[in-house]
Write an enzyme that holds these catalytic residues in place. Structure first.
Site, PDB file in Angstrom:
ATOM      1  N   GLY A 243       0.714  -1.137  -0.195  1.00  0.00           N
ATOM      2  CA  GLY A 243       0.005  -0.209  -0.029  1.00  0.00           C
ATOM      3  C   GLY A 243       1.017   1.194   0.082  1.00  0.00           C
ATOM      4  N   GLY A 472       1.682  -6.274   4.345  1.00  0.00           N
ATOM      5  CA  GLY A 472       3.061  -6.756   4.204  1.00  0.00           C
ATOM      6  C   GLY A 472       3.964  -6.686   4.980  1.00  0.00           C
ATOM      7  N   GLY A 514       1.298   1.583  13.226  1.00  0.00           N
ATOM      8  CA  GLY A 514       0.603   0.566  13.446  1.00  0.00           C
ATOM      9  C   GLY A 514       1.336  -0.342  14.528  1.00  0.00           C
ATOM     10  N   ALA A 515       2.406  -0.898  14.541  1.00  0.00           N
ATOM     11  CA  ALA A 515       2.879  -1.776  15.352  1.00  0.00           C
ATOM     12  C   ALA A 515       2.769  -1.247  16.750  1.00  0.00           C
ATOM     13  CB  ALA A 515       4.410  -1.966  15.320  1.00  0.00           C
ATOM     14  N   ASN A 618       9.684  -7.922  16.418  1.00  0.00           N
ATOM     15  CA  ASN A 618       9.966  -9.062  15.317  1.00  0.00           C
ATOM     16  C   ASN A 618      11.280  -8.677  14.502  1.00  0.00           C
ATOM     17  OD1 ASN A 618      10.581 -11.451  13.952  1.00  0.00           O
ATOM     18  ND2 ASN A 618       8.456 -11.395  13.278  1.00  0.00           N
ATOM     19  N   GLY A 689       7.330   2.000  15.526  1.00  0.00           N
ATOM     20  CA  GLY A 689       7.308   1.487  14.366  1.00  0.00           C
ATOM     21  C   GLY A 689       8.979   1.830  13.273  1.00  0.00           C
ATOM     22  N   VAL A 690       9.104   0.829  12.481  1.00  0.00           N
ATOM     23  CA  VAL A 690      10.296   1.123  11.849  1.00  0.00           C
ATOM     24  C   VAL A 690       9.912   1.323  10.227  1.00  0.00           C
ATOM     25  CG1 VAL A 690      11.622  -0.119  13.325  1.00  0.00           C
ATOM     26  CG2 VAL A 690      10.688  -1.352  11.459  1.00  0.00           C
ATOM     27  N   GLU A 692       8.527   3.465   8.183  1.00  0.00           N
ATOM     28  CA  GLU A 692       8.885   4.634   7.177  1.00  0.00           C
ATOM     29  C   GLU A 692      10.268   5.065   7.770  1.00  0.00           C
ATOM     30  OE1 GLU A 692       5.488   6.999   8.175  1.00  0.00           O
ATOM     31  OE2 GLU A 692       4.254   5.659   6.736  1.00  0.00           O
TER      32      GLU A 692
END
Length: 731
Positions: A243, A472, A514-515, A618, A689-690, A692
């Site tokens: 996306g 993804g 998100g994460a 993760n 998050g990573v 971006e």
């Protein structure tokens, strides 16, 4: 659950499952072709017909007439929905461009019709029989021409400008200055899966099986666009084939599928054909950026100014390349400003790290230009001006957790930066000139309210349901890890269901939130389930231990399955205390390139990213996210460029044959290092998050490496060979 103070020790700190490199639990479905993507949902509803969208052949003007007779008489045609026969649909707060209806044309390839037929081939053939007459109007298609009159952009109702201290005075009084202009082009998301939707009506209730990153946004947007009650809409998107921000918002595929299904009185499936994706959907806006930096001769920055111009279809929604500039470096006199022109091109909107991606491509090159003028190593210049505890000018805004200097130091050591030649153009390897480049990276780390439902069945297996999406990025796996960690069960005993608006509303996938957000919501639900199980089995939830599928405490132990089947909801909201902090992610990016002295072709030899992004939930999938960002940045730096036909107002290279994205042969070995520090301000998991961060700064590192290799400074992206050929050293 409300997160209203910094996180202390909690369930995540056991780190038995969270933080371990874990193959994706959905991986087998993807590689065997059993993961259901939008266009392939053949089994969700019977009697699906095929739709084909027709796009406008002009960029600005109006439709005079549409002759539909031949198309309606074509074999297999079930229905045609045409703009000349349909009132304009509504709008939503998530869209700028009109999505369908009426005779007015606002941009090239605007949807003007949808043909529905029994087969895909019949729909496509009939669409080619529609005869449309237009009345063209003049439009504005040139950002450079529109720049002088572009007004200041408005963001959240306020002018997009900031000022700290006396920038003009500090810049004028600086011993060494840089004042340069950098340009970045329009870019396309070019994700693998097209925008696609299957729509079906049951009475006045609509279901769309679609490809969308933000389920609740999509549901509310469709309700506004179709002028109906959101409670009558279901959005289902369990798997998304990429996306990058292009699927944050409802696009014409979902709207047209819904309208076509109503007209055909049966379910309709359609996918935007690849050429329509470039002009019909959204893209990253082109920018013109002026960066001014002033420093003393020791390299201490006194003045930092960054201005950015972009254009959009309504004169709203800029590509704000200044976002990272107040956060990266110190300096008493500071100024940023963002301007937006009205252009009659397709809609510009979010694309991976919107604003920061092109912003770094200017700022981090300007930092290298300053380092050269000062005769200071570029790494040392960045470290000398690193912000430590508070954002400059925002004395009340503390920095939550920041290790940028460590990123730069460890990156330089690991990459062998000491071997770099400070004199550009001096490293020769046969026909190649070799150089190294560096850039820092910053991307905000927001968190949003997020909810989930967690349940246990009679066998003791845990299930999680949330409308969070997986584009993804590995959402299925980190959510499963979160539930397994919190509930004390093996990962194999967790099932995750995502992407359905019937599930509790999550933060969704976007903005690098998100994460951190989705796992916090699952954490909240798991805490509630632990309490419910403990109460049912007679344990003190606050002191009970959940491990190996059992609950223990007070000298006894029970299997979780003894509690019986149950499920609970949980939601994580975030308190106002976070407003006192700037929560960000940081990186150093190092790149080595070869430049062919005969052809000017730039080839990347190796890449390194050192990332500071809180707890890494993760590492396996996080690395994939970062290297994916690095690949996109390589495309932005070297090849990607939506070419604007300024006569007719459209992107001329609107397919993957002419819009050149990197392929395997373009990408060298990539190394990613995570500091894996814990940030207690972000959320209970202490993770950021990573997705971006990996694209922020890489393009500038490539540009800086190309300059170090050749001594030729190019400030106009992409860095194509024609911009080097006549400036390279003599062969």
């Amino acid at each position: 659950m409300k997160f209203d103070s910094p996180a202390g020790d909690n369930l995540f700190d056991r780190a038995r499952i969270v933080g371990k490199s874990t193959p994706r639990i959905d991986g087998a479905r993807k590689v065997t072709g059993t993961a259901p993507y939008a266009y392939e949902r053949h089994d969700v509803v019977a009697g699906q017909a095929y739709g084909w969208i027709v796009g406008s052949a002009i960029a600005k003007g109006r439709i005079v007439s549409m002759d539909l007779a031949e198309a309606r008489a074509a074999p297999g045609v079930v229905a045609i929905v045409a703009a000349t026969e349909h009132e304009p649909v509504g709008s939503s707060e998530w869209n700028y461009a009109p999505l369908f209806g009426g005779r007015e044309i606002s941009h090239y390839h605007q949807a003007i019709a949808c043909v529905v037929a029994e087969t895909f081939e019949q729909a496509r053939a009939a669409a080619g029989l529609i005869r449309t007459r237009y009345e063209s109007a003049d439009g504005a298609f040139d950002l450079k021409a529109a720049k002088p009159g572009a007004p200041i952009a408005m963001e959240r109702g306020e002018p997009a400008r900031s000022s700290v201290g006396d920038f003009d005075g500090a810049f004028a009084g600086s011993a060494v200055t840089v004042d340069e202009t950098y340009t970045t082009p329009d870019e396309a998301h070019a994700m693998m899966e097209p925008h696609a939707t299957i729509a079906a009506w049951e009475g006045d209730t609509l279901t769309v099986w679609t490809s969308n990153q933000m389920i609740e946004w999509g549901r509310q947007a469709l309700a506004s666009i179709l002028r109906m009650d959101a409670d009558k809409i279901r959005v289902d998107s369990p798997f998304i084939g990429g996306g990058f921000g292009g699927k944050l918002f409802v696009r014409a595929d979902a709207v047209m599928a819904a309208l076509a299904a109503k007209a055909a009185k049966r379910p309709v499936k359609l996918a935007l054909q690849r050429p329509l994706m470039f002009n019909n959907t959204t893209h990253r806006h082109a920018t013109i950026q002026r960066v001014r930096i002033g420093a003393d001769r020791d390299g201490r920055i006194a003045a930092m100014g960054h201005e950015c111009w972009s254009g959009n279809i309504t004169g709203e929604g800029p590509e704000d390349g200044t976002l990272q500039t107040p956060k990266l470096y110190a300096g008493a006199g500071r100024m940023t400003a963002c301007y937006i022109a009205q252009l009659d091109l397709p809609e510009g909107n979010a694309m991976r790290a919107p604003g920061e991606t092109p912003g770094h491509m200017a700022l981090e090159v300007a930092m290298d230009e300053l380092a050269e003028k000062l005769n200071i190593d570029p790494v040392e210049l960045r470290i000398a001006n690193d912000v430590k505890d508070r954002i400059p000018g925002g004395e009340q805004t503390k920095i939550s957790d920041r290790h940028l200097t460590r990123c730069l130091r460890e990156g330089a050591e690991r990459f062998g930066w000491a071997k770099r030649s400070a004199r550009p153009g001096s490293r020769r390897n046969g026909r190649y000139l070799t150089g190294m480049g560096v850039a820092a990276g910053y991307r905000a780390a927001p968190a949003r309210t997020s909810a989930a439902r967690v349940g246990i069945d009679d066998a003791g297996r845990i299930s999680v349901a949330t409308d969070m999406t997986d584009i993804g990025t590995g959402s299925y796996t980190i959510i499963a890890q979160t539930a397994a960690e919190c509930m004390g069960v093996p990962l194999d005993d967790v099932t995750v269901h995502l992407g359905d608006s019937r599930f509790p509303v999550s933060a969704g996938s976007g903005g690098q939130w998100g994460a951190a957000s989705a796992t916090a919501g699952v954490y909240a639900a798991c805490v509630n389930l632990r309490e419910a199980i403990a109460q049912k089995l007679g344990y003190d939830a606050a002191r009970a231990e959940f491990a190996d599928g059992r609950i223990s405490g007070g000298g006894r132990s029970s299997a979780l399955r003894e509690a019986g089947a149950m499920s609970v909801d949980g939601e994580m909201t975030f308190g106002k205390f976070k407003q006192d902090y700037d929560v960000g992610t940081y990186a150093s990016h190092f790149v080595e390139v070869d430049v062919d002295v005969f052809t000017g072709e730039i080839r990347i030899r190796r890449m390194l990213a050192v990332c500071d992004a809180g707890r890494i939930l993760n590492p396996l999938s996080a690395r994939s996210q970062v290297i994916g960002g690095m690949v996109m940045a390589a495309g932005a730096a070297l090849t990607e460029h939506l070419v604007v036909d300024k006569r007719f107002g459209f992107f001329a290279n609107h397919d993957l044959a002419q819009y050149e994205v990197p392929v395997h042969a373009d990408i060298p070995p990539q190394e990613v290092v995570f500091l894996d520090t814990l940030d207690p301000i972000i959320s209970p998991p202490k993770a950021k998050g990573v997705g971006e961060l990996g694209i922020c700064g890489v393009g500038a590192a490539i540009a800086n490496a190309a300059y170090n290799a050749t001594g030729v400074r190019v400030r106009d992206y992409p860095l194509t060979l024609d911009k080097y050929l006549d400036r390279l050293p003599a062969v």
